[in-house]
Design an enzyme around this catalytic site. Sequence first.
Site, PDB file in Angstrom:
ATOM      1  N   MET A 147      40.420  74.095  19.809  1.00  0.00           N
ATOM      2  CA  MET A 147      41.116  73.971  21.099  1.00  0.00           C
ATOM      3  C   MET A 147      40.189  74.370  22.258  1.00  0.00           C
ATOM      4  O   MET A 147      40.624  74.998  23.217  1.00  0.00           O
ATOM      5  CB  MET A 147      42.395  74.828  21.111  1.00  0.00           C
ATOM      6  CG  MET A 147      43.423  74.342  20.105  1.00  0.00           C
ATOM      7  SD  MET A 147      44.827  75.448  19.906  1.00  0.00           S
ATOM      8  CE  MET A 147      44.232  76.533  18.617  1.00  0.00           C
ATOM      9  N   LYS A 185      53.282  69.392  19.611  1.00  0.00           N
ATOM     10  CA  LYS A 185      52.976  69.887  20.950  1.00  0.00           C
ATOM     11  C   LYS A 185      51.792  69.087  21.468  1.00  0.00           C
ATOM     12  O   LYS A 185      50.825  68.887  20.762  1.00  0.00           O
ATOM     13  CB  LYS A 185      52.582  71.366  20.893  1.00  0.00           C
ATOM     14  CG  LYS A 185      53.672  72.238  20.331  1.00  0.00           C
ATOM     15  CD  LYS A 185      53.150  73.628  20.072  1.00  0.00           C
ATOM     16  CE  LYS A 185      54.200  74.498  19.420  1.00  0.00           C
ATOM     17  NZ  LYS A 185      54.601  73.993  18.097  1.00  0.00           N
ATOM     18  N   ASP A 207      53.751  67.619  12.974  1.00  0.00           N
ATOM     19  CA  ASP A 207      53.099  67.944  14.246  1.00  0.00           C
ATOM     20  C   ASP A 207      52.258  66.782  14.751  1.00  0.00           C
ATOM     21  O   ASP A 207      51.945  65.867  14.013  1.00  0.00           O
ATOM     22  CB  ASP A 207      52.148  69.130  14.038  1.00  0.00           C
ATOM     23  CG  ASP A 207      52.859  70.452  14.189  1.00  0.00           C
ATOM     24  OD1 ASP A 207      53.925  70.467  14.794  1.00  0.00           O
ATOM     25  OD2 ASP A 207      52.327  71.461  13.695  1.00  0.00           O
TER      26      ASP A 207
HETATM   27  N1  SAH Z   1      45.789  74.028  11.826  1.00  0.00           N
HETATM   28  C1  SAH Z   1      44.708  73.190  12.303  1.00  0.00           C
HETATM   29  C2  SAH Z   1      44.252  73.587  13.691  1.00  0.00           C
HETATM   30  C3  SAH Z   1      45.297  73.397  14.756  1.00  0.00           C
HETATM   31  S1  SAH Z   1      44.693  73.847  16.325  1.00  0.00           S
HETATM   32  C4  SAH Z   1      43.569  73.222  11.319  1.00  0.00           C
HETATM   33  O1  SAH Z   1      43.578  74.035  10.385  1.00  0.00           O
HETATM   34  O2  SAH Z   1      42.657  72.416  11.451  1.00  0.00           O
HETATM   35  C5  SAH Z   1      44.215  72.279  16.986  1.00  0.00           C
HETATM   36  C6  SAH Z   1      42.710  72.182  17.132  1.00  0.00           C
HETATM   37  O3  SAH Z   1      42.092  71.929  15.871  1.00  0.00           O
HETATM   38  C7  SAH Z   1      42.264  71.014  17.995  1.00  0.00           C
HETATM   39  O4  SAH Z   1      42.333  71.337  19.367  1.00  0.00           O
HETATM   40  C8  SAH Z   1      40.829  70.846  17.547  1.00  0.00           C
HETATM   41  O5  SAH Z   1      39.994  71.818  18.119  1.00  0.00           O
HETATM   42  C9  SAH Z   1      40.946  71.132  16.051  1.00  0.00           C
HETATM   43  N2  SAH Z   1      41.109  69.896  15.265  1.00  0.00           N
HETATM   44  C10 SAH Z   1      42.110  69.617  14.419  1.00  0.00           C
HETATM   45  N3  SAH Z   1      41.938  68.418  13.839  1.00  0.00           N
HETATM   46  C11 SAH Z   1      40.787  67.921  14.337  1.00  0.00           C
HETATM   47  C12 SAH Z   1      40.069  66.711  14.153  1.00  0.00           C
HETATM   48  N4  SAH Z   1      40.489  65.763  13.303  1.00  0.00           N
HETATM   49  N5  SAH Z   1      38.922  66.532  14.844  1.00  0.00           N
HETATM   50  C13 SAH Z   1      38.457  67.472  15.691  1.00  0.00           C
HETATM   51  N6  SAH Z   1      39.102  68.635  15.916  1.00  0.00           N
HETATM   52  C14 SAH Z   1      40.251  68.861  15.245  1.00  0.00           C
END
Ligand code: SAH
Length: 305
Positions: free
Chosen positions: A213, A101, A79
């Site tokens: 998000m 995405k 992803d």
């Molecule tokens: N499965 C992922 C989340 C996916 S949804 C998890 O467990 O972390 C995507 C959202 O995750 C982004 O829009 C943001 O809000 C957050 N996110 C993921 N990685 C990030 C990062 N390195 N820094 C800040 N926000 C992050």
Amino acid sequence: MPNKQSYILEGREGLLRQARVAAISSSVFDGVNSKKAKPEESQRKVGTVFLVGAGPGDPDLLTIKALRCIQQADVVVYDRLVSPEILSLIPSDKDILYVGKAKGAHSVPQNDTNALLVELAQRGKNVCRLKGGDAFVFGRGGEEMQTLHQEDIQVEVIPGITAASGCTSYAGIPLTHRGLSQGCTLVTAHAEKDLSVNWNALAALDHTLVFYMGLSKLSLISEELSQAGLSSTTPVAVIEKGCTADQRVFISDLATIKDAIKHEAVVSPSLIVVGKVVSLAKELDWFITQTTEHLDIEQLEKLSA
Ligand code: SAH
């Protein structure tokens, strides 16, 4: 975590590698769905799909099990949130497919991703389905697993460090802290249509609230939480690109956070953290990072006393 210098150098190699990945991804993805299996392939056993959490960015946050899977699977399907440094750990003889995405951009629809995973497994491939953070936290891992199970394909789940945990740790914000927060609630601010969140329930919890998000909905989140009774002086952090060398942390409060980041060109991925624990960020900051404080010091000290 290597020091910042070597992290950036590794990042450059990763980017070069990503260029190769991009070239492969479109052609292999097309080919997978259209090519007929060779006779010997169709008789092969069905492969296993591993739903692997890659963590929030720093490759050193991968679990040993995740690293082993990345290195041993036949194909890696990844992803957008998987960092270039992590992609650079994939052996060069493996197939790598991008199905990420990006908001506002065309991406592989979820149904096509599901179909791709089924197809690869039925061709006998062991597939590493690599996702940012944890596959079961706003990662649609459950949906992919349901589809694969419907096709009798074996799935194993390898948990990853979710953004709420990784990014707050790298920003010096404990998700819970005695006297400040006795719980933490993870919320998605993404919605196909209207955001349907029980703001009153969230405000009443007195928890650390972590919004995934949520960047484009920051003012809505602040307004709704204030209207639901959360004090306008409740500290808020926006963590951009957490757990990477580019991490930036902006700290303000519910009333002013939107204005505080107005001119900062904050981009995705960003995480929003609301709660008194944010007041500890200054004291507990440890990672090479750019933290911008917009809270007044007296207020911070009062909160963390
Ligand atoms: N499965 C992922 C989340 C996916 S949804 C998890 O467990 O972390 C995507 C959202 O995750 C982004 O829009 C943001 O809000 C957050 N996110 C993921 N990685 C990030 C990062 N390195 N820094 C800040 N926000 C992050």
